[in-house]
Design a protein around this motif. Structure first.
Motif, PDB file in Angstrom:
ATOM      1  N   LEU A  86       0.846  -1.177   0.000  1.00  0.00           N
ATOM      2  CA  LEU A  86       0.000   0.000   0.000  1.00  0.00           C
ATOM      3  C   LEU A  86       0.886   1.233   0.000  1.00  0.00           C
ATOM      4  O   LEU A  86       1.772   1.377   0.841  1.00  0.00           O
ATOM      5  N   ILE A  87       0.651   2.106  -0.924  1.00  0.00           N
ATOM      6  CA  ILE A  87       1.536   3.259  -1.082  1.00  0.00           C
ATOM      7  C   ILE A  87       1.072   4.377  -0.162  1.00  0.00           C
ATOM      8  O   ILE A  87       0.254   5.209  -0.524  1.00  0.00           O
ATOM      9  N   SER A  88       1.584   4.387   1.062  1.00  0.00           N
ATOM     10  CA  SER A  88       1.277   5.466   1.996  1.00  0.00           C
ATOM     11  C   SER A  88       2.400   6.473   2.045  1.00  0.00           C
ATOM     12  O   SER A  88       2.437   7.345   2.902  1.00  0.00           O
ATOM     13  N   VAL A  89       3.332   6.347   1.089  1.00  0.00           N
ATOM     14  CA  VAL A  89       4.465   7.261   1.042  1.00  0.00           C
ATOM     15  C   VAL A  89       4.109   8.543   0.294  1.00  0.00           C
ATOM     16  O   VAL A  89       4.950   9.304  -0.114  1.00  0.00           O
ATOM     17  N   LEU A  90       2.782   8.806   0.149  1.00  0.00           N
ATOM     18  CA  LEU A  90       2.325   9.952  -0.619  1.00  0.00           C
ATOM     19  C   LEU A  90       2.729  11.284  -0.002  1.00  0.00           C
ATOM     20  O   LEU A  90       2.608  12.320  -0.632  1.00  0.00           O
ATOM     21  N   TYR A 129       1.532  23.809  -7.359  1.00  0.00           N
ATOM     22  CA  TYR A 129       0.654  22.658  -7.543  1.00  0.00           C
ATOM     23  C   TYR A 129       1.232  21.437  -6.852  1.00  0.00           C
ATOM     24  O   TYR A 129       2.437  21.295  -6.718  1.00  0.00           O
ATOM     25  N   ILE A 130       0.324  20.577  -6.409  1.00  0.00           N
ATOM     26  CA  ILE A 130       0.718  19.306  -5.828  1.00  0.00           C
ATOM     27  C   ILE A 130       0.322  18.222  -6.817  1.00  0.00           C
ATOM     28  O   ILE A 130      -0.833  18.130  -7.234  1.00  0.00           O
ATOM     29  N   ASP A 131       1.294  17.428  -7.208  1.00  0.00           N
ATOM     30  CA  ASP A 131       1.097  16.449  -8.272  1.00  0.00           C
ATOM     31  C   ASP A 131       0.829  15.071  -7.651  1.00  0.00           C
ATOM     32  O   ASP A 131       1.761  14.349  -7.321  1.00  0.00           O
ATOM     33  N   ILE A 184      -4.510   9.333   0.154  1.00  0.00           N
ATOM     34  CA  ILE A 184      -4.099   9.845  -1.158  1.00  0.00           C
ATOM     35  C   ILE A 184      -4.036  11.367  -1.178  1.00  0.00           C
ATOM     36  O   ILE A 184      -3.154  11.959  -1.816  1.00  0.00           O
ATOM     37  N   TYR A 185      -4.967  12.023  -0.475  1.00  0.00           N
ATOM     38  CA  TYR A 185      -5.076  13.477  -0.562  1.00  0.00           C
ATOM     39  C   TYR A 185      -4.661  14.212   0.709  1.00  0.00           C
ATOM     40  O   TYR A 185      -3.790  15.090   0.676  1.00  0.00           O
ATOM     41  N   VAL A 186      -5.286  13.895   1.826  1.00  0.00           N
ATOM     42  CA  VAL A 186      -5.095  14.714   3.023  1.00  0.00           C
ATOM     43  C   VAL A 186      -3.645  14.696   3.505  1.00  0.00           C
ATOM     44  O   VAL A 186      -3.061  15.757   3.790  1.00  0.00           O
ATOM     45  N   GLU A 187      -3.055  13.525   3.590  1.00  0.00           N
ATOM     46  CA  GLU A 187      -1.695  13.431   4.140  1.00  0.00           C
ATOM     47  C   GLU A 187      -0.673  14.247   3.347  1.00  0.00           C
ATOM     48  O   GLU A 187       0.139  14.962   3.947  1.00  0.00           O
ATOM     49  N   PRO A 188      -0.676  14.188   2.020  1.00  0.00           N
ATOM     50  CA  PRO A 188       0.275  15.054   1.305  1.00  0.00           C
ATOM     51  C   PRO A 188      -0.169  16.507   1.204  1.00  0.00           C
ATOM     52  O   PRO A 188       0.669  17.406   1.127  1.00  0.00           O
ATOM     53  N   MET A 189      -1.485  16.761   1.207  1.00  0.00           N
ATOM     54  CA  MET A 189      -1.952  18.125   0.996  1.00  0.00           C
ATOM     55  C   MET A 189      -1.723  19.035   2.191  1.00  0.00           C
ATOM     56  O   MET A 189      -1.477  20.232   2.023  1.00  0.00           O
ATOM     57  N   VAL A 190      -1.810  18.507   3.397  1.00  0.00           N
ATOM     58  CA  VAL A 190      -1.681  19.362   4.567  1.00  0.00           C
ATOM     59  C   VAL A 190      -0.313  20.029   4.649  1.00  0.00           C
ATOM     60  O   VAL A 190      -0.228  21.270   4.774  1.00  0.00           O
ATOM     61  N   PRO A 191       0.813  19.302   4.554  1.00  0.00           N
ATOM     62  CA  PRO A 191       2.107  19.998   4.564  1.00  0.00           C
ATOM     63  C   PRO A 191       2.280  20.931   3.368  1.00  0.00           C
ATOM     64  O   PRO A 191       2.947  21.967   3.476  1.00  0.00           O
TER      65      PRO A 191
END
Length: 249
Positions: A4-8, A191-193, A237-244
């Motif tokens: 599972l790719i949680s390295v997002l 932008y966040i890709d 997929i979204y929240v974890e990378p988007m917050v920082p």
């Protein structure tokens, strides 16, 4: 279980001021607080939350005590082109009608434009308005022009949605993907890709049945549709990378 790719959290982020590594690892980004900040999310069904009401905006707001306005609309396109899209409303229209003041305004879209084969067009030379909103490039330029004119104090950002194809039809989506990035770069929009085409470290394989059920499955679609996340999918997929990323804007 397939990995599972949680390295997002290391998702590719582009900004005119920082490199991707700076954005992920910067102590300053993590020290900045989102608490009490107002944020408007404008986008399509992924923004709206077709499979989890409120989508990533709801989770980001709840977890960071933000004031959230979700302007997502199911099936909406960036471009205003009813003859092609079959819709009377576009993200251009949503942005034009956006009222109030916000600390952050975040745009997401482009998948529906690619599905409906909306024309792309080329970037213009200047920043003075008069864009062809029937095309993806013109629509994005119009959106950014309007935001900078009407909301000069807001921090602006763009979310490139996750890979909903995982290699099937990537060639058809690639021009849209490149166009979105180019428009953001011209207008100095961070932008966040989360698509990161063909990059297994910043995406998920929606063609993997187990992954699809885990991130997208719901009572209505138990096996998932690969496009509309459930609550867990939004979180990873979204929240974890988007917050920082938001903290870094």
């Amino acid at each position: 279980m397939t990995k599972l790719i949680s390295v997002l959290l290391a998702a590719v982020v582009s900004t005119t001021a920082h490199s991707a590594g700076d954005m992920v690892q910067s102590d300053i980004a993590y020290e900045m607080s989102l608490e009490g900040k107002s944020i408007a999310f404008v986008g399509d069904s992924i923004c709206y939350g077709a499979n989890y009401s409120g989508g990533y905006g709801k989770l980001i707001g709840e977890q960071n005590n933000m004031i959230v306005t979700n302007c997502g609309v199911d099936a909406i396109t960036l471009a205003r082109n009813e003859s092609v899209t079959g819709s009377k409303i576009s993200i251009v229209d949503t942005v034009n009608s956006l009222e109030g003041e916000y600390d952050y305004i975040i745009i997401e879209g482009g998948i529906n434009d690619s599905w409906k084969k909306v024309p792309l067009n080329n970037l213009t030379e200047g920043f003075d308005g008069g864009y062809d909103e029937s095309t993806v490039t013109g629509a994005m330029e119009s959106i950014f022009y309007t935001l900078k004119q009407n909301h000069p104090e807001s921090k602006l950002g763009y979310v490139i949605a996750h890979d909903h194809l995982t290699y099937d039809g990537e060639a058809e989506f690639a021009p849209y993907y490149e166009t979105i990035k180019a428009a953001c770069e011209k207008w100095s929009i961070s932008y966040i890709d989360l698509y990161a085409a063909n990059n297994p470290w910043t995406g998920i394989n929606v063609k993997d049945p187990e992954i699809n059920r885990l991130y997208f499955g719901s009572e209505k679609t138990p096996d998932g549709d690969g496009c509309h996340p459930n609550e867990f999918g939004y979180q990873v997929i979204y929240v974890e990378p988007m917050v920082p990323w938001l903290k870094s804007l």
